[in-house]
Design a protein around this motif. Structure first.
Motif, short mmCIF file in Angstrom:
data_model
loop_
_atom_site.label_atom_id
_atom_site.label_comp_id
_atom_site.label_asym_id
_atom_site.label_seq_id
_atom_site.Cartn_x
_atom_site.Cartn_y
_atom_site.Cartn_z
N LYS A 111 0.85 -1.19 0.00
CA LYS A 111 0.00 0.00 0.00
C LYS A 111 0.88 1.24 0.00
CE LYS A 111 -4.06 -2.02 2.26
NZ LYS A 111 -5.02 -1.93 3.39
N ASP A 112 0.43 2.28 -0.69
CA ASP A 112 1.15 3.54 -0.74
C ASP A 112 0.60 4.49 0.31
OD1 ASP A 112 2.99 3.18 -2.99
OD2 ASP A 112 1.17 3.04 -4.22
N GLU A 113 1.44 4.88 1.25
CA GLU A 113 1.05 5.85 2.28
C GLU A 113 1.47 7.24 1.80
OE1 GLU A 113 2.87 6.42 6.50
OE2 GLU A 113 1.36 4.82 6.65
N LEU A 114 0.50 8.07 1.49
CA LEU A 114 0.76 9.35 0.84
C LEU A 114 1.13 10.45 1.84
CD1 LEU A 114 -2.22 9.20 -1.65
CD2 LEU A 114 0.21 8.95 -2.23
N GLY A 228 6.46 11.10 -3.36
CA GLY A 228 7.06 9.80 -3.05
C GLY A 228 6.31 9.15 -1.91
N PRO A 229 5.33 8.29 -2.20
CA PRO A 229 4.60 7.63 -1.11
C PRO A 229 5.52 6.73 -0.28
CG PRO A 229 3.53 7.32 -3.25
CD PRO A 229 4.89 7.86 -3.53
N ARG A 230 5.15 6.54 0.96
CA ARG A 230 5.88 5.57 1.78
C ARG A 230 5.26 4.20 1.53
NH1 ARG A 230 6.22 2.89 6.82
NH2 ARG A 230 4.06 3.38 7.36
N PRO A 231 6.03 3.28 0.94
CA PRO A 231 5.46 1.96 0.67
C PRO A 231 5.31 1.14 1.95
CG PRO A 231 7.77 2.02 0.02
CD PRO A 231 7.41 3.41 0.46
N VAL A 232 4.17 0.48 2.08
CA VAL A 232 3.91 -0.36 3.24
C VAL A 232 3.67 -1.79 2.73
CG1 VAL A 232 2.46 -0.74 5.26
CG2 VAL A 232 2.83 1.59 4.42
N LEU A 245 12.74 -11.82 6.27
CA LEU A 245 12.61 -10.55 5.55
C LEU A 245 13.96 -9.84 5.53
CD1 LEU A 245 9.27 -9.14 7.07
CD2 LEU A 245 9.54 -10.69 5.13
N HIS A 246 14.13 -8.98 4.54
CA HIS A 246 15.33 -8.14 4.51
C HIS A 246 14.90 -6.69 4.37
CE1 HIS A 246 15.49 -7.30 0.05
NE2 HIS A 246 14.67 -8.31 0.07
N GLU A 247 15.61 -5.82 5.08
CA GLU A 247 15.27 -4.40 5.08
C GLU A 247 15.82 -3.71 3.84
OE1 GLU A 247 13.41 -2.63 7.07
OE2 GLU A 247 13.01 -4.18 8.58
N THR A 248 15.01 -2.83 3.27
CA THR A 248 15.43 -2.00 2.14
C THR A 248 15.02 -0.56 2.46
OG1 THR A 248 13.39 -1.93 0.81
CG2 THR A 248 14.71 -3.95 0.69
N PRO A 249 15.49 0.42 1.68
CA PRO A 249 15.03 1.80 1.91
C PRO A 249 13.53 1.97 1.71
CG PRO A 249 17.02 1.76 0.57
CD PRO A 249 16.55 0.35 0.67
N PHE A 250 12.87 0.96 1.13
CA PHE A 250 11.44 1.06 0.83
C PHE A 250 10.61 0.04 1.61
CE2 PHE A 250 13.94 2.28 -2.92
CZ PHE A 250 13.54 3.60 -3.03
N GLY A 251 11.15 -0.42 2.73
CA GLY A 251 10.42 -1.36 3.56
C GLY A 251 11.08 -2.72 3.62
N ALA A 277 9.60 -1.66 -6.50
CA ALA A 277 9.70 -1.20 -7.88
C ALA A 277 9.08 -2.16 -8.90
CB ALA A 277 11.16 -0.94 -8.24
N GLU A 278 8.40 -3.20 -8.45
CA GLU A 278 7.80 -4.15 -9.39
C GLU A 278 6.63 -3.49 -10.13
OE1 GLU A 278 8.96 -7.72 -9.68
OE2 GLU A 278 10.54 -6.41 -8.95
#
Length: 309
Positions: A111-114, A228-232, A245-251, A277-278
């Protein structure tokens, strides 16, 4: 009696439907559980998918649902609320139904958190955008704004300058001192104007974006705003199954092999469930790869079992 499927696909977006299509054609009894919340629902069109460029996302998914039905794949509008791993996977749906599956495909997306700026959520997918590869051509050469939410937003401002030479980078809550000298040099070289000050709201007239108003009261005429939404990532089921899980700059996203296999045996993931980015074309490919791997995995499992009888 609990129904048993070869595969349950959790998520009826592009990745899930693509996986289901391949599984159905391989003659595996497959169930798709679709909560009906695709990430690209706000967009009027999708781009960059060869032969489907410009197609409305809802139409694309409707065609996909028709295709999987030809091969006997079942689709139910529901939500998976729990998964338990035993000899098979017990999949519990919000509607009260429980089914069993030998393998799982998790395609729950994100989900994109705006940003909490008045007007952004209402215009998102129309003239408030986040991906120039998705929408840049359609808004080319218009006056762009880019809303900074972190110093990393510089990258977005630089990228969108490919589609317009009139770009203003609104620092919003980012202090100019947080930008590196290289950032400032690149922005200047790209012709991007840096605008300090916090954004108060968007100006909308006749149902179209016409400007960006700062808290100081000044208004900048803009017809497109990139954010730039915060991806959840929707990784709840994977976490409960114990997936790494592995941490990335986008979650945080599941660790997967090239086919989408997670660290939980029998569980694959595809689409935005594995990364921010998919795009639609990547999601379709990822669903295909996961399904093909599952077909081989089930076959070898059954053959090995038969040799031991």
């Amino acid at each position: 009696m609990t129904e048993r499927y070869a595969v349950v696909v959790v998520g009826g977006g592009t990745a899930g439907l693509s996986a289901a299509l391949v599984l159905g054609r391989a003659r595996h009894r497959t169930l798709v559980v679709d909560a009906g919340e695709p990430r690209n629902a706000p967009a009027a069109h999708m781009q960059g998918y060869l032969s489907r460029d410009g197609m409305p996302p809802a139409e694309f998914l409707a065609v996909g649902r028709e295709e999987i039905a030809r091969y006997g794949v079942e689709l139910v509008r529901d939500r998976v609320v729990e998964v338990e791993k035993g000899e098979d996977f017990a999949v519990v749906l919000a509607g009260g139904r429980t089914v069993r599956a030998r393998r799982l495909v998790i395609a729950t997306g994100l989900k994109d958190e705006l940003p909490a700026v008045p007007g952004v959520a209402e215009r998102f997918g129309r003239d408030v955008l986040h991906c120039p590869f998705c929408h840049g051509w359609e808004v080319r050469d218009q006056p762009f704004g880019v809303l900074a939410t972190s110093p990393a937003s510089v990258h977005q401002a630089l990228i969108v300058s490919q589609w317009s030479k009139d770009v203003r980078f609104f620092l919003h809550t980012v202090a100019e001192e947080e930008l590196s000298d290289q950032d400032l040099r690149r922005l200047a070289a790209a012709g991007v104007d840096v605008v300090p000050g916090e954004v108060a709201e968007l100006v909308v007239e006749d149902d179209r974006l016409t400007g960006v108003r700062l808290t100081a009261g000044t208004t900048h005429a803009r017809s497109v705003l990139f954010v730039g939404p915060r991806p959840v990532p929707q990784t709840g089921l994977l976490e409960r199954l114990g997936a790494e899980l592995h941490e990335t700059p986008f979650g945080a996203y599941p660790v997967v092999d090239p086919t989408g296999l997670t660290t939980v045996p029998g569980v694959w993931a595809a689409g935005n469930a594995i990364g921010f980015a998919e795009q639609v074309v990547h999601a379709a490919s990822g669903g295909y790869r996961a399904a093909a791997a599952i077909v081989g995995d089930l076959l070898m499992t059954d053959l090995d079992a038969a040799t031991q009888e």
